[in-house]
Design a protein around this motif. Structure first.
Motif, short mmCIF file in Angstrom:
data_model
loop_
_atom_site.label_atom_id
_atom_site.label_comp_id
_atom_site.label_asym_id
_atom_site.label_seq_id
_atom_site.Cartn_x
_atom_site.Cartn_y
_atom_site.Cartn_z
N TYR A 135 0.87 -1.17 0.00
CA TYR A 135 0.00 0.00 0.00
C TYR A 135 0.91 1.23 0.00
CZ TYR A 135 -3.37 3.51 1.46
OH TYR A 135 -4.15 4.63 1.54
N ALA A 136 0.71 2.08 -0.95
CA ALA A 136 1.48 3.31 -1.09
C ALA A 136 2.98 3.07 -0.99
CB ALA A 136 1.04 4.34 -0.05
N GLY A 137 3.44 2.01 -1.66
CA GLY A 137 4.88 1.74 -1.68
C GLY A 137 5.39 0.98 -0.47
N VAL A 138 4.56 0.82 0.53
CA VAL A 138 4.98 0.06 1.70
C VAL A 138 4.65 -1.40 1.45
CG1 VAL A 138 4.64 -0.29 4.16
CG2 VAL A 138 4.52 2.01 3.20
N GLN A 139 5.68 -2.25 1.60
CA GLN A 139 5.45 -3.67 1.32
C GLN A 139 5.56 -4.50 2.59
OE1 GLN A 139 8.57 -4.12 -1.65
NE2 GLN A 139 6.96 -4.78 -3.09
N LEU A 140 4.65 -5.44 2.72
CA LEU A 140 4.74 -6.36 3.85
C LEU A 140 4.89 -7.77 3.30
CD1 LEU A 140 4.40 -6.91 6.95
CD2 LEU A 140 2.01 -7.35 6.44
N PHE A 141 6.01 -8.44 3.66
CA PHE A 141 6.20 -9.83 3.27
C PHE A 141 5.58 -10.69 4.35
CE2 PHE A 141 8.86 -9.42 -0.48
CZ PHE A 141 9.20 -8.09 -0.39
N VAL A 142 4.39 -11.16 4.04
CA VAL A 142 3.55 -11.75 5.07
C VAL A 142 4.20 -12.96 5.73
CG1 VAL A 142 1.36 -12.88 5.48
CG2 VAL A 142 1.47 -10.90 3.98
N GLU A 143 4.83 -13.82 4.91
CA GLU A 143 5.38 -15.04 5.50
C GLU A 143 6.65 -14.80 6.31
OE1 GLU A 143 4.69 -17.30 1.83
OE2 GLU A 143 2.81 -16.39 2.45
N GLN A 147 11.03 1.31 0.30
CA GLN A 147 12.24 1.59 -0.47
C GLN A 147 13.35 0.63 -0.01
OE1 GLN A 147 12.35 5.83 0.10
NE2 GLN A 147 10.87 6.15 -1.54
N ASP A 148 14.46 1.10 0.54
CA ASP A 148 15.50 0.15 0.92
C ASP A 148 15.50 -0.19 2.40
OD1 ASP A 148 16.31 -0.03 -1.66
OD2 ASP A 148 17.69 1.68 -1.51
N GLU A 149 14.62 0.46 3.11
CA GLU A 149 14.58 0.23 4.56
C GLU A 149 13.78 -1.03 4.87
OE1 GLU A 149 15.71 2.41 6.99
OE2 GLU A 149 16.49 3.98 5.65
N ASN A 182 10.11 5.90 7.71
CA ASN A 182 9.72 7.07 6.94
C ASN A 182 8.65 6.75 5.90
OD1 ASN A 182 11.39 9.01 8.17
ND2 ASN A 182 13.15 8.14 7.07
N ALA A 183 7.85 5.76 6.20
CA ALA A 183 6.82 5.36 5.25
C ALA A 183 5.75 6.44 5.17
CB ALA A 183 6.20 4.05 5.69
N PRO A 184 5.28 6.71 3.96
CA PRO A 184 4.30 7.79 3.81
C PRO A 184 2.88 7.30 4.11
CG PRO A 184 4.83 6.87 1.68
CD PRO A 184 5.63 6.09 2.68
N VAL A 185 2.77 6.51 5.13
CA VAL A 185 1.47 5.94 5.45
C VAL A 185 1.20 6.15 6.93
CG1 VAL A 185 0.16 3.80 5.64
CG2 VAL A 185 1.69 4.13 3.72
N SER A 186 0.00 6.55 7.25
CA SER A 186 -0.30 6.66 8.68
C SER A 186 -1.57 5.89 9.00
CB SER A 186 -0.48 8.13 9.07
OG SER A 186 -1.58 8.66 8.36
N ILE A 187 -1.60 5.37 10.22
CA ILE A 187 -2.79 4.64 10.65
C ILE A 187 -3.67 5.62 11.41
CG2 ILE A 187 -3.66 2.71 12.01
CD1 ILE A 187 -0.88 1.43 11.75
N GLU A 188 -4.81 5.96 10.83
CA GLU A 188 -5.69 6.93 11.46
C GLU A 188 -6.81 6.22 12.20
OE1 GLU A 188 -5.29 10.26 11.06
OE2 GLU A 188 -3.57 10.07 9.69
N ALA A 189 -7.12 6.72 13.39
CA ALA A 189 -8.27 6.16 14.11
C ALA A 189 -9.55 6.81 13.59
CB ALA A 189 -8.12 6.42 15.59
N VAL A 190 -10.56 5.99 13.37
CA VAL A 190 -11.86 6.54 12.99
C VAL A 190 -12.78 6.34 14.17
CG1 VAL A 190 -13.74 6.46 11.32
CG2 VAL A 190 -11.43 5.82 10.62
#
Lengths: 325, 229
Positions: free
Chosen positions: B134-142, B149-151, B210-218
């Motif tokens: 999501y938005a360039g952030v990758q999660l390798f689930v396994e 990016q490189d982080e 520095n991921a451009p993603v934030s977890i917002e509470a609704v």
């Protein structure tokens, strides 16, 4: 033999009276010869004895049958005399009729269960569709729908099991079951329920104990108790304990909650069918069938269940299982 | 791309399954003529068959036996019948697995994957490392690994599971209930308070990358992801 004599007592008495009458009649008529009088009396008694012996020989089957304890519905062969064979025929006829009625009722029950099963399955398909449609949606509206759908699913399951209960004898399998695994699968299948009501189960198991039971039925019974516990804890307590104690020959499972508890006047009747009590009136959604089913199932599985509660502090339901066969 | 054949007489379920599976990159075939299921199978040669038991004309067991005379492809039964006997019958008639209605998409997907893995081996398994993005952030689930990016950042199992759900749903609101349900594992589970802690930790990890993603509470609903530009 006793029965035979008793049922012929009047006849014997009559013969004796007649004998006495004849004896005194001749006596007063002027026949004072004892040998003659006793001869007449003797012949009369002989005839009586002959008759009784004949009757006994012919009907002994009936008397044996009547005085023996009733085991099963079979009638032994009663004898060849007219009376015996008529009685035999009549009884057989009666039994045939009863059997026929029994079969009809059983067939009706079977049909009913089949119909119920089919009906439940029919409803499951639209339920699956609803589930699939709303599965990915998390807005409050959908959460609400999910909750209601869950309620329908629980209702259907209870219906399914209560209709199967009538045919329990054909639908159970006793085997060694690990109680802790069974509890884990109960928790797993009710997890949405726990989350919805924010009540969290905690398992305290002594060792992994094997009990002899039917996993499917017991799972359902424990599930009923657990859903009750959760429902009546919601908003008051967030704890639900599943404790297992092991005795030498018994394993006890306690489902303990810290919810509203059951008023003391209701506690004796919670296992009665359709009894909802005060909590039922206060909380709605109660049919009074759940705990009744639990009781029936545990009885049939040869376990025991009892319940204790203090109002305002919580309820604990205890299942007790024999650890050995 | 694996091809899944769906044999189900409820049009709604068929459509929903088809949509869902196609979203996850499977090709789907449906059999609409329930007197000619075998013909469709032989023509399309699907990798996995989802088969309902109650069908018009012939039942699922029959078609399963028919298919088995030609192929060993995995067949998964889907049925409202919940009796033990039905499951036994399904397996004995050549089925490989059994899903009971009402079911969830997750179960269907998991069972399809496992059947494909088992039947077609490595080739499919290699493809299968699940990456959620999501938005360039990758999660390798396994591997419980988060990358931007490189982080790189290592997550715990629970964190990874939570983030997987959040990333998958993205801007869609994810309810707390869903998060709790997904991380529930027998009697180890996350309650309300722990969930807050986990979310705080995840926010920190995302910040560190520095991921451009934030977890917002609704409020009153749950959480949603927001991409920062």
């Amino acid at each position: 033999m006793k029965l035979f004599l008793r049922s012929h007592a009047v006849l014997i008495l009559l013969f004796l009276l007649q004998g006495l009458f004849v004896f005194f009649y001749y006596w007063f008529a002027g026949l004072h010869s004892f040998s003659h009088l006793f001869y007449i009396l003797g012949v009369q008694l002989l005839i009586l004895a002959g008759y009784l012996a004949y009757r006994w020989y012919k009907d002994r089957g009936v008397y044996h049958w009547l005085s023996s304890g009733q085991e099963g519905t079979d009638i032994p062969y009663l004898g060849s005399s007219v009376f015996c064979s008529e009685l035999y025929e009549k009884q057989m006829e009666l039994i045939r009729l009863q059997h026929q009625k029994l079969h009809e009722t059983e067939a009706k029950l079977d049909a009913r269960v089949t119909y119920m099963n089919q009906w439940v399955h029919q409803v499951k398909t639209p339920l699956s569709v609803i589930n699939l449609i709303i599965q990915e949606e998390d807005e409050p509206v959908f959460e609400q729908i999910k909750k209601e759908v869950r309620q329908i699913e629980f209702g259907l399951e209870t219906l399914l099991y209560s209709s199967r209960l009538d045919l329990f004898e054909r639908d159970f399998k006793i085997e060694a079951v690990s109680l802790s695994e069974l509890l884990q699968s109960v928790i797993q299948s009710y997890k949405r329920f726990f989350i919805q009501y924010r009540v969290y189960p905690k398992m305290n198991v002594c060792d992994d104990h094997q009990i002899y039971t039917d996993a499917k039925w017991l799972k359902f019974a424990i599930g009923q108790v657990v859903t009750n516990a959760v429902k009546y804890s919601a908003g008051k307590s967030d704890r639900l304990e599943l404790n297992v104690f092991c005795d030498e020959d018994r394993t006890v499972l306690e489902v303990k909650d810290y919810g509203v508890g059951i008023p003391s006047q209701d506690i004796k009747r919670v296992f009665d069918p359709y009894y909802t009590g005060e909590n039922g009136r206060r909380f709605q959604e109660s049919t009074g069938i759940g705990l009744h089913l639990v009781k029936e199932i545990t009885d049939k599985l040869n376990h025991t269940v009892d319940i204790s509660s203090s109002p305002g502090e919580g309820t604990s339901v205890r299942f007790s299982f024999l650890t050995k066969m | 791309m694996n091809k899944i054949m769906i044999v189900e007489d409820s049009e709604d379920i068929r459509g929903l399954l088809q949509n869902y599976l196609e979203k996850y990159g499977y090709q789907t075939v449906v059999a609409a003529d329930f007197t000619a299921v075998l013909d469709v199978f032989l023509r399309e040669k699907p990798d996995v068959v989802l088969l309902d038991i109650n069908l018009p004309a012939y039942d699922g067991y029959y078609w399963c036996r028919q298919i088995r005379q030609h192929s060993t492809s995995p067949i998964i039964f889907i049925s409202a019948r919940s009796g033990e006997m039905d499951q036994v019958m399904a397996i004995e008639n050549g089925g490989d697995d059994y899903i009971e209605k009402p079911f969830s998409y997750d179960i269907v997907l998991a069972k399809i994957k496992s059947q494909i893995r088992r039947a077609y081996g490595e080739y499919a398994a290699k493809q299968g490392e699940k990456v959620v993005e999501y938005a360039g952030v990758q999660l390798f689930v396994e591997r419980f690994e988060l990358r931007f990016q490189d982080e790189k950042s290592e997550l715990s199992k629970k964190e990874s599971k939570l983030l997987e759900v959040l990333l998958e749903r993205g801007e869609k609101v994810t309810s707390r209930d869903r998060l709790m349900e997904k991380t529930w594992d027998t009697d180890i589970f996350i309650d309300d308070n722990t969930l807050n802690v986990y979310i705080t930790r995840l926010r920190k990890k995302l910040r560190e990358l520095n991921a451009p993603v934030s977890i917002e509470a609704v409020r009153g609903e749950g959480y949603q992801l927001r991409a920062q530009s």
